[in-house]
Design an enzyme around this catalytic site. Structure first.
Site, short mmCIF file in Angstrom:
data_model
loop_
_atom_site.label_atom_id
_atom_site.label_comp_id
_atom_site.label_asym_id
_atom_site.label_seq_id
_atom_site.Cartn_x
_atom_site.Cartn_y
_atom_site.Cartn_z
N LYS A 188 0.83 -1.20 0.00
CA LYS A 188 0.00 0.00 0.00
C LYS A 188 0.88 1.26 0.00
O LYS A 188 0.53 2.28 -0.63
CB LYS A 188 -0.92 0.00 1.22
N GLU A 195 0.61 6.74 -6.67
CA GLU A 195 -0.53 7.66 -6.73
C GLU A 195 -0.05 9.11 -6.75
O GLU A 195 -0.57 9.93 -7.52
CB GLU A 195 -1.43 7.41 -5.52
#
Length: 343
Positions: A188, A195
């Site tokens: 993550k 991102e």
């Protein structure tokens, strides 16, 4: 299954609702009791104290923490004395994976299982489902798989990768056991670093398009200003909302983030309701730290992180230093601030 949820912010509340919709029972707790009471109206069991929370959960308990990374340890200090061997604690926030390794080791002698789950989906996850990246012991992850399956998106949320049906597994169902303790949050962490880079590339590209009418703007004529040599090449008043929309359809840069960009530009083409101060919650920094340890070059991700620092004014002194140096060596005085053009 029965799950206890601690932390009822936007993510935690929506996750509880998604779990209950799938038929799971939820016991909920938050430092703000009214949030738990609101979920009680939908069928959750609300509790006002950690003592009451743990007492109302059947053993072995499954407890999901959806709290800021900074308070996970203090929450565990208060929670763990109330737990029993074979209970499972899940951290679904954005903890640093080093902390997961430590916490799992600390809880193991007590017989308490610790699972780290990187959770992506934001406020849209209640409808779309949450992409889950999981770290922990294989047998424990398998035991609580129905929870992950209920939270994750359906297989139909994305076109199937050709040949993937031969491999099986849970990845195309939106949840994946990535490895031992810390692996979920490690994946993550890198996800969020990527991102940052994707978001920055959309923002920078759209900014170039926004200023494609620079040739129509009145430029200062002085020694401090580089002239626009060919203003006739920059006469475009472009509709950014329409461009983002057309890119969504068949373009190789289409993505959910582009979908969100198109929505933002449709709602407010000039984005006047935003100041442009972009926060970072840690994952981008940790991604770059891991890249340094691994000797892996990440110039794009690094630049995206530094751009967030700049957006918050953390380069103001450096900019002043540059201006001071120009004045010292050349007597160059600062020009008054001017607003850039754009459609």
């Amino acid at each position: 299954m029965e799950l206890g949820m601690i932390g009822l912010g936007r993510m935690g509340t929506n996750m509880v609702r998604r779990l209950m919709k799938a038929g799971h029972q939820c016991v909920v707790y938050d430092i703000h009791p009214e949030t738990a009471q609101a979920l009680a109206k939908d069928g959750a069991v609300a509790t006002a104290t950690l003592e009451d929370f743990t007492r109302k959960l059947k053993t072995p308990r499954i407890i999901w923490l959806m709290v800021p990374a900074a308070v996970v340890d203090s929450t565990l200090v208060a929670l763990v004395p109330r737990l029993s061997p074979d209970d499972v604690v899940i951290d679904g926030g954005n903890s640093f994976y080093h902390d997961d390794i430590r916490r799992a080791a600390e809880l193991k002698p007590k017989g308490i299982h610790y699972v780290d789950v990187g959770t992506s989906g934001g406020v849209w996850g209640a409808e779309r489902g949450y992409c889950l990246m999981i770290g922990g012991d294989d047998s424990v992850v398998r035991r609580i798989d129905p929870i992950f399956a209920a939270l994750a998106p359906s297989i139909e949320v994305a076109p199937r990768t050709p040949g993937r049906e031969k491999l099986g597994g849970t990845a195309e169902h939106g949840h994946l056991h990535c490895g031992p303790s810390g692996a979920g949050h490690f994946v993550k962490m890198v996800h969020n670093g990527i991102e940052y880079g994707i978001m920055a590339s959309y923002a920078e590209g759209l900014n170039i398009l926004r200023h494609a009418n620079a040739g129509k703007q009145q430029s200062a004529v002085d020694a401090e200003t580089t002239p626009l040599r060919h203003p006739e090449q920059y006469l475009y008043d472009l509709n950014l909302a329409d461009i983002a929309e057309v890119w969504r359809r068949g373009s190789v840069i289409a993505s959910w983030l582009l979908d969100l960009a198109a929505k933002a530009l449709l709602d407010n083409p000039n984005l006047e309701n935003f100041a442009g101060r972009v926060s970072d919650s840690g994952e981008g920094r940790w991604t770059i730290a891991a890249a340094l340890d691994e000797a892996v070059p990440v110039p794009v991700l690094s630049a995206a992180l530094y751009a967030r620092f700049s957006s918050r004014g953390q380069d103001d002194f450096a900019d002043k230093m540059l201006s001071a140096l120009r004045y010292q060596f050349g007597g160059h005085k600062e020009k008054p601030e001017t607003k850039g053009g754009g459609a």
